[in-house]
Design a protein around this motif. Structure first.
Motif, mmCIF file in Angstrom:
data_model
loop_
_atom_site.group_PDB
_atom_site.id
_atom_site.type_symbol
_atom_site.label_atom_id
_atom_site.label_comp_id
_atom_site.label_asym_id
_atom_site.label_seq_id
_atom_site.Cartn_x
_atom_site.Cartn_y
_atom_site.Cartn_z
ATOM 1 N N UNK A 8 0.839 -1.196 0.000
ATOM 2 C CA UNK A 8 0.000 0.000 0.000
ATOM 3 C C UNK A 8 0.873 1.245 0.000
ATOM 4 N N UNK A 9 0.371 2.271 -0.673
ATOM 5 C CA UNK A 9 1.034 3.560 -0.594
ATOM 6 C C UNK A 9 0.134 4.502 0.184
ATOM 7 N N UNK A 10 0.674 5.616 0.597
ATOM 8 C CA UNK A 10 -0.083 6.572 1.390
ATOM 9 C C UNK A 10 -0.178 7.882 0.618
ATOM 10 N N UNK A 11 -1.369 8.484 0.647
ATOM 11 C CA UNK A 11 -1.608 9.742 -0.033
ATOM 12 C C UNK A 11 -1.976 10.801 0.996
ATOM 13 N N UNK A 12 -1.347 11.953 0.909
ATOM 14 C CA UNK A 12 -1.716 13.091 1.740
ATOM 15 C C UNK A 12 -2.655 13.960 0.924
ATOM 16 N N UNK A 19 -12.658 21.210 0.298
ATOM 17 C CA UNK A 19 -12.392 20.786 -1.067
ATOM 18 C C UNK A 19 -10.912 20.459 -1.226
ATOM 19 N N UNK A 20 -10.587 19.341 -1.863
ATOM 20 C CA UNK A 20 -9.176 18.995 -2.062
ATOM 21 C C UNK A 20 -8.469 20.017 -2.958
ATOM 22 N N UNK A 21 -7.309 20.482 -2.497
ATOM 23 C CA UNK A 21 -6.517 21.423 -3.292
ATOM 24 C C UNK A 21 -5.191 20.808 -3.736
ATOM 25 N N UNK A 22 -4.771 19.755 -3.035
ATOM 26 C CA UNK A 22 -3.528 19.091 -3.407
ATOM 27 C C UNK A 22 -3.546 17.671 -2.873
ATOM 28 N N UNK A 23 -2.953 16.761 -3.650
ATOM 29 C CA UNK A 23 -2.816 15.367 -3.243
ATOM 30 C C UNK A 23 -1.402 14.928 -3.573
ATOM 31 N N UNK A 24 -0.719 14.360 -2.580
ATOM 32 C CA UNK A 24 0.691 14.018 -2.731
ATOM 33 C C UNK A 24 0.927 12.612 -2.219
ATOM 34 N N UNK A 25 1.686 11.818 -2.983
ATOM 35 C CA UNK A 25 2.092 10.497 -2.518
ATOM 36 C C UNK A 25 3.182 10.682 -1.474
ATOM 37 N N UNK A 26 3.018 10.036 -0.335
ATOM 38 C CA UNK A 26 3.989 10.151 0.749
ATOM 39 C C UNK A 26 5.094 9.127 0.512
ATOM 40 N N UNK A 27 6.313 9.623 0.402
ATOM 41 C CA UNK A 27 7.454 8.745 0.160
ATOM 42 C C UNK A 27 8.300 8.553 1.417
ATOM 43 N N UNK A 28 8.247 9.493 2.340
ATOM 44 C CA UNK A 28 8.928 9.359 3.627
ATOM 45 C C UNK A 28 8.135 10.137 4.670
ATOM 46 N N UNK A 29 8.720 10.400 5.812
ATOM 47 C CA UNK A 29 7.997 11.000 6.924
ATOM 48 C C UNK A 29 7.671 12.473 6.800
ATOM 49 N N UNK A 30 8.385 13.213 5.955
ATOM 50 C CA UNK A 30 8.146 14.651 5.817
ATOM 51 C C UNK A 30 7.628 14.957 4.421
ATOM 52 N N UNK A 31 6.588 15.774 4.361
ATOM 53 C CA UNK A 31 6.034 16.199 3.077
ATOM 54 C C UNK A 31 6.010 17.723 3.076
ATOM 55 N N UNK A 32 6.949 18.343 2.356
ATOM 56 C CA UNK A 32 6.921 19.813 2.305
ATOM 57 C C UNK A 32 5.818 20.289 1.361
ATOM 58 N N UNK A 45 -4.888 11.430 5.458
ATOM 59 C CA UNK A 45 -4.026 10.465 4.788
ATOM 60 C C UNK A 45 -4.890 9.293 4.357
ATOM 61 N N UNK A 46 -4.728 8.892 3.114
ATOM 62 C CA UNK A 46 -5.452 7.743 2.568
ATOM 63 C C UNK A 46 -4.477 6.585 2.445
ATOM 64 N N UNK A 47 -4.840 5.431 2.982
ATOM 65 C CA UNK A 47 -4.053 4.219 2.799
ATOM 66 C C UNK A 47 -4.519 3.625 1.468
ATOM 67 N N UNK A 48 -3.770 3.917 0.416
ATOM 68 C CA UNK A 48 -4.137 3.547 -0.950
ATOM 69 C C UNK A 48 -3.669 2.120 -1.210
ATOM 70 N N UNK A 49 -4.504 1.156 -0.848
ATOM 71 C CA UNK A 49 -4.111 -0.251 -0.884
ATOM 72 C C UNK A 49 -3.858 -0.775 -2.285
ATOM 73 N N UNK A 50 -4.512 -0.217 -3.288
ATOM 74 C CA UNK A 50 -4.303 -0.705 -4.655
ATOM 75 C C UNK A 50 -3.455 0.255 -5.493
ATOM 76 N N UNK A 51 -2.891 1.271 -4.853
ATOM 77 C CA UNK A 51 -1.962 2.232 -5.485
ATOM 78 C C UNK A 51 -2.525 2.865 -6.761
ATOM 79 N N UNK A 53 -3.933 5.929 -6.664
ATOM 80 C CA UNK A 53 -3.890 7.369 -6.375
ATOM 81 C C UNK A 53 -5.259 7.995 -6.145
ATOM 82 N N UNK A 54 -6.194 7.222 -5.620
ATOM 83 C CA UNK A 54 -7.488 7.768 -5.234
ATOM 84 C C UNK A 54 -8.099 6.915 -4.135
#
Length: 98
Positions: A8-12, A19-32, A45-51, A53-54
Motif C-alpha cells: 500500500x502507498x499513502x496519499x496526503x 475541497x481537495x486542493x492538493x494530493x501528494x504520494x507520501x514517500x517518507x515522513x516529511x512532506x513539504x 491520509x489515505x491508505x491507498x491499498x491498490x496504489x 492514487x485515489x
C-alpha cells in the motif's frame, strides 16, 4: 499480514474549505508543501491499498471495505510567509473487535 497490505502507498490530501486542493504520494515522513495560499487547511491520509492514487469506496456485494482514511487532528490557519508543522500520530487500527 498479507502482501497486499505491505504494498500500500499513502496519499496526503490537503483540503481548503472541505475541497481537495492538493494530493501528494507520501514517500517518507516529511512532506513539504509550498506555494499554498493563505487559508484554513485540513489534512487526511489515505491508505491507498491498490496504489491507484485515489480513495476507493467499499463494495457491499463484493464484501470489500473502503480504503482507510486517517484524518488530521486539527485544522491549520496558514498565513503568508509563515511555516507550520502538522503531525499525524499513530497508525490506523485495522483489527476487528470480537
Amino acid at each position: 499480514a498479507s502482501g497486499k497490505e505491505n504494498s500500500a502507498q499513502y496519499l496526503l490530501v490537503v483540503l481548503a474549505d472541505g475541497k481537495p486542493v492538493r494530493q501528494i504520494t507520501i514517500k517518507d515522513g516529511m512532506v513539504p508543501l509550498t506555494q499554498l495560499k493563505p487559508a484554513t487547511y485540513t489534512f487526511r491520509i489515505i491508505v491507498d491499498q491498490n496504489s491507484n492514487n485515489e480513495w476507493d469506496t467499499g463494495d457491499l456485494l463484493a464484501r470489500k471495505q473502503p480504503e482507510i482514511v486517517i484524518p488530521g487532528t486539527a485544522s491549520v490557519a496558514l498565513k503568508a510567509k509563515w511555516e507550520h508543522t502538522v503531525a499525524f500520530e499513530g497508525k490506523p487500527n485495522n483489527e476487528k473487535k470480537k
